[in-house]
Design a protein around this motif. Structure first.
Motif, PDB file in Angstrom:
ATOM      1  N   SER A  20       0.815  -1.220   0.000  1.00 39.44           N
ATOM      2  CA  SER A  20       0.000   0.000   0.000  1.00 39.44           C
ATOM      3  C   SER A  20       0.847   1.267   0.000  1.00 39.44           C
ATOM      4  CB  SER A  20      -0.930   0.010   1.215  1.00 39.44           C
ATOM      5  OG  SER A  20      -1.854  -1.047   1.112  1.00 39.44           O
ATOM      6  N   ALA A  21       2.092   1.158   0.445  1.00 37.86           N
ATOM      7  CA  ALA A  21       2.971   2.321   0.530  1.00 37.86           C
ATOM      8  C   ALA A  21       3.886   2.483  -0.679  1.00 37.86           C
ATOM      9  CB  ALA A  21       3.811   2.238   1.800  1.00 37.86           C
ATOM     10  N   VAL A  22       3.870   1.533  -1.609  1.00 34.41           N
ATOM     11  CA  VAL A  22       4.744   1.609  -2.785  1.00 34.41           C
ATOM     12  C   VAL A  22       4.382   2.829  -3.626  1.00 34.41           C
ATOM     13  CG1 VAL A  22       5.368   0.459  -4.959  1.00 34.41           C
ATOM     14  CG2 VAL A  22       5.198  -0.874  -2.845  1.00 34.41           C
ATOM     15  N   GLN A  23       5.400   3.541  -4.082  1.00 36.21           N
ATOM     16  CA  GLN A  23       5.225   4.714  -4.945  1.00 36.21           C
ATOM     17  C   GLN A  23       6.120   4.554  -6.168  1.00 36.21           C
ATOM     18  OE1 GLN A  23       3.127   7.368  -4.648  1.00 36.21           O
ATOM     19  NE2 GLN A  23       2.232   6.256  -2.932  1.00 36.21           N
ATOM     20  N   PRO A  24       5.750   5.089  -7.298  1.00 36.02           N
ATOM     21  CA  PRO A  24       4.500   5.767  -7.622  1.00 36.02           C
ATOM     22  C   PRO A  24       3.327   4.779  -7.734  1.00 36.02           C
ATOM     23  CG  PRO A  24       5.832   5.551  -9.594  1.00 36.02           C
ATOM     24  CD  PRO A  24       6.664   5.018  -8.446  1.00 36.02           C
ATOM     25  N   THR A  25       2.159   5.315  -7.962  1.00 34.56           N
ATOM     26  CA  THR A  25       0.931   4.513  -8.010  1.00 34.56           C
ATOM     27  C   THR A  25       1.022   3.385  -9.027  1.00 34.56           C
ATOM     28  OG1 THR A  25      -0.328   6.461  -7.346  1.00 34.56           O
ATOM     29  CG2 THR A  25      -1.569   4.646  -8.323  1.00 34.56           C
ATOM     30  N   ARG A  26       1.585   3.640 -10.201  1.00 35.27           N
ATOM     31  CA  ARG A  26       1.702   2.591 -11.221  1.00 35.27           C
ATOM     32  C   ARG A  26       2.523   1.423 -10.697  1.00 35.27           C
ATOM     33  NH1 ARG A  26       5.430   0.650 -14.597  1.00 35.27           N
ATOM     34  NH2 ARG A  26       6.906   2.298 -14.180  1.00 35.27           N
ATOM     35  N   LYS A  27       3.609   1.706 -10.002  1.00 36.04           N
ATOM     36  CA  LYS A  27       4.463   0.656  -9.449  1.00 36.04           C
ATOM     37  C   LYS A  27       3.703  -0.127  -8.379  1.00 36.04           C
ATOM     38  CE  LYS A  27       8.457   0.814 -10.100  1.00 36.04           C
ATOM     39  NZ  LYS A  27       9.467   0.344 -10.997  1.00 36.04           N
ATOM     40  N   ALA A  28       2.891   0.564  -7.581  1.00 39.48           N
ATOM     41  CA  ALA A  28       2.085  -0.112  -6.562  1.00 39.48           C
ATOM     42  C   ALA A  28       1.064  -1.039  -7.207  1.00 39.48           C
ATOM     43  CB  ALA A  28       1.379   0.917  -5.680  1.00 39.48           C
ATOM     44  N   GLU A  29       0.406  -0.570  -8.253  1.00 38.56           N
ATOM     45  CA  GLU A  29      -0.576  -1.408  -8.952  1.00 38.56           C
ATOM     46  C   GLU A  29       0.090  -2.661  -9.524  1.00 38.56           C
ATOM     47  OE1 GLU A  29      -2.127   1.423 -11.745  1.00 38.56           O
ATOM     48  OE2 GLU A  29      -3.457   2.333 -10.245  1.00 38.56           O
ATOM     49  N   GLU A  30       1.273  -2.496 -10.087  1.00 40.03           N
ATOM     50  CA  GLU A  30       1.988  -3.640 -10.636  1.00 40.03           C
ATOM     51  C   GLU A  30       2.448  -4.591  -9.530  1.00 40.03           C
ATOM     52  OE1 GLU A  30       3.685  -2.091 -14.872  1.00 40.03           O
ATOM     53  OE2 GLU A  30       5.004  -1.823 -13.145  1.00 40.03           O
ATOM     54  N   ALA A  31       2.820  -4.045  -8.390  1.00 41.57           N
ATOM     55  CA  ALA A  31       3.237  -4.883  -7.264  1.00 41.57           C
ATOM     56  C   ALA A  31       2.071  -5.741  -6.775  1.00 41.57           C
ATOM     57  CB  ALA A  31       3.785  -4.015  -6.131  1.00 41.57           C
ATOM     58  N   TRP A  32       0.879  -5.186  -6.729  1.00 42.84           N
ATOM     59  CA  TRP A  32      -0.300  -5.961  -6.336  1.00 42.84           C
ATOM     60  C   TRP A  32      -0.570  -7.080  -7.353  1.00 42.84           C
ATOM     61  CZ3 TRP A  32      -2.365  -6.096  -1.699  1.00 42.84           C
ATOM     62  CH2 TRP A  32      -2.256  -5.005  -0.861  1.00 42.84           C
ATOM     63  N   VAL A  33      -0.397  -6.780  -8.632  1.00 43.87           N
ATOM     64  CA  VAL A  33      -0.574  -7.813  -9.669  1.00 43.87           C
ATOM     65  C   VAL A  33       0.470  -8.913  -9.492  1.00 43.87           C
ATOM     66  CG1 VAL A  33      -0.419  -8.273 -12.156  1.00 43.87           C
ATOM     67  CG2 VAL A  33      -1.684  -6.269 -11.332  1.00 43.87           C
ATOM     68  N   LEU A  34       1.727  -8.528  -9.273  1.00 49.73           N
ATOM     69  CA  LEU A  34       2.772  -9.534  -9.068  1.00 49.73           C
ATOM     70  C   LEU A  34       2.483 -10.391  -7.838  1.00 49.73           C
ATOM     71  CD1 LEU A  34       6.237  -7.898  -9.866  1.00 49.73           C
ATOM     72  CD2 LEU A  34       5.122  -9.806 -11.024  1.00 49.73           C
ATOM     73  N   ASP A  35       1.992  -9.777  -6.785  1.00 49.59           N
ATOM     74  CA  ASP A  35       1.641 -10.544  -5.591  1.00 49.59           C
ATOM     75  C   ASP A  35       0.623 -11.627  -5.945  1.00 49.59           C
ATOM     76  OD1 ASP A  35       1.413 -11.196  -2.735  1.00 49.59           O
ATOM     77  OD2 ASP A  35      -0.503 -10.141  -2.834  1.00 49.59           O
ATOM     78  N   ALA A  36      -0.384 -11.281  -6.710  1.00 52.59           N
ATOM     79  CA  ALA A  36      -1.399 -12.261  -7.114  1.00 52.59           C
ATOM     80  C   ALA A  36      -0.787 -13.357  -7.993  1.00 52.59           C
ATOM     81  CB  ALA A  36      -2.543 -11.563  -7.850  1.00 52.59           C
ATOM     82  N   VAL A  37       0.092 -12.982  -8.905  1.00 50.21           N
ATOM     83  CA  VAL A  37       0.754 -13.955  -9.779  1.00 50.21           C
ATOM     84  C   VAL A  37       1.581 -14.931  -8.943  1.00 50.21           C
ATOM     85  CG1 VAL A  37       2.551 -14.241 -11.549  1.00 50.21           C
ATOM     86  CG2 VAL A  37       0.775 -12.501 -11.846  1.00 50.21           C
ATOM     87  N   PHE A  38       2.366 -14.418  -8.008  1.00 55.63           N
ATOM     88  CA  PHE A  38       3.206 -15.276  -7.177  1.00 55.63           C
ATOM     89  C   PHE A  38       2.376 -16.173  -6.261  1.00 55.63           C
ATOM     90  CE2 PHE A  38       6.766 -12.734  -8.547  1.00 55.63           C
ATOM     91  CZ  PHE A  38       7.841 -13.603  -8.452  1.00 55.63           C
ATOM     92  N   ARG A  39       1.324 -15.626  -5.660  1.00 53.39           N
ATOM     93  CA  ARG A  39       0.461 -16.442  -4.797  1.00 53.39           C
ATOM     94  C   ARG A  39      -0.130 -17.597  -5.601  1.00 53.39           C
ATOM     95  NH1 ARG A  39      -2.170 -13.623   0.060  1.00 53.39           N
ATOM     96  NH2 ARG A  39      -1.073 -11.644   0.232  1.00 53.39           N
ATOM     97  N   ASN A  40      -0.618 -17.282  -6.792  1.00 56.74           N
ATOM     98  CA  ASN A  40      -1.247 -18.297  -7.631  1.00 56.74           C
ATOM     99  C   ASN A  40      -0.234 -19.340  -8.111  1.00 56.74           C
ATOM    100  OD1 ASN A  40      -3.510 -19.395  -9.125  1.00 56.74           O
ATOM    101  ND2 ASN A  40      -2.488 -18.613 -10.947  1.00 56.74           N
ATOM    102  N   ALA A  41       0.933 -18.894  -8.544  1.00 55.64           N
ATOM    103  CA  ALA A  41       1.937 -19.813  -9.095  1.00 55.64           C
ATOM    104  C   ALA A  41       2.567 -20.695  -8.023  1.00 55.64           C
ATOM    105  CB  ALA A  41       3.024 -19.030  -9.831  1.00 55.64           C
ATOM    106  N   THR A  42       2.704 -20.174  -6.796  1.00 58.70           N
ATOM    107  CA  THR A  42       3.399 -20.922  -5.744  1.00 58.70           C
ATOM    108  C   THR A  42       2.463 -21.624  -4.769  1.00 58.70           C
ATOM    109  OG1 THR A  42       3.507 -19.071  -4.174  1.00 58.70           O
ATOM    110  CG2 THR A  42       5.313 -19.259  -5.798  1.00 58.70           C
ATOM    111  N   GLY A  43       1.301 -21.048  -4.533  1.00 59.14           N
ATOM    112  CA  GLY A  43       0.418 -21.555  -3.487  1.00 59.14           C
ATOM    113  C   GLY A  43       0.872 -21.133  -2.096  1.00 59.14           C
ATOM    114  N   PHE A  44       1.881 -20.257  -2.010  1.00 59.04           N
ATOM    115  CA  PHE A  44       2.428 -19.822  -0.730  1.00 59.04           C
ATOM    116  C   PHE A  44       1.942 -18.415  -0.375  1.00 59.04           C
ATOM    117  CE2 PHE A  44       6.412 -22.346  -2.080  1.00 59.04           C
ATOM    118  CZ  PHE A  44       5.889 -23.529  -1.560  1.00 59.04           C
TER     119      PHE A  44
END
Length: 144
Positions: A20-44
């Motif tokens: 939630s604190a990542v800046q700029p906003t575009r980088k934060a949005e991409e970080a949330w997407v990556l989090d979802a990708v990693f959660r899905n790919a790893t199950g962790f």
């Protein structure tokens, strides 16, 4: 002789608060997407490692030199200049997958991506799973 200690360790910091604190906003949005990708790919579930690395899974290593420790199995960090993606432990050649990934720079054990629109997220998921499988053959990967 004193053994060195890893500087990058799990912190207990909230992943959600960090993202939630990542800046700029575009980088934060991409970080949330990556989090979802990693959660899905790893199950962790994600865990913060150090001040800015989000890890999925962990492994314990012990080298012939006697150095040992724990480290994240895979993960990423939304750095200012690029997204740093830690998925390749350096044991295998993932060239066939990397040629399909899209625009990236390759480090010793990570990828640098300027923006997620430059890469294929399905191929990234494939690469994450391949990296974990390869790592697990050397050092057993545990869930976080």
């Amino acid at each position: 002789m004193a053994r060195s200690v890893n500087k990058t360790v799990p912190t207990g910091q909230s992943v959600e608060s960090f993202l939630s604190a990542v800046q700029p906003t575009r980088k934060a949005e991409e970080a949330w997407v990556l989090d979802a990708v990693f959660r899905n790919a790893t199950g962790f579930a994600p865990v913060m490692w150090g001040a800015s690395m989000i890890g999925y899974g962990r492994y314990h290593y012990r080298y012939k030199s006697g150095r040992e420790g724990d480290f994240l199995a895979t993960g990423f960090s939304p750095r200012k200049s690029a997204l740093s993606i830690y998925i390749m432990p350096g044991y295998a050649d993932f060239g066939d997958i990397l040629t399909r990934l899209g625009k990236h720079k390759l480090g010793k054990s990570c990828l640098y991506v300027n923006k997620l629109a430059d890469i294929d997220l399905d191929v990234l998921s494939e690469l994450i799973r391949a990296g974990l499988k390869d790592l697990d053959q050397h050092w057993p990967v545990q869930p976080t």
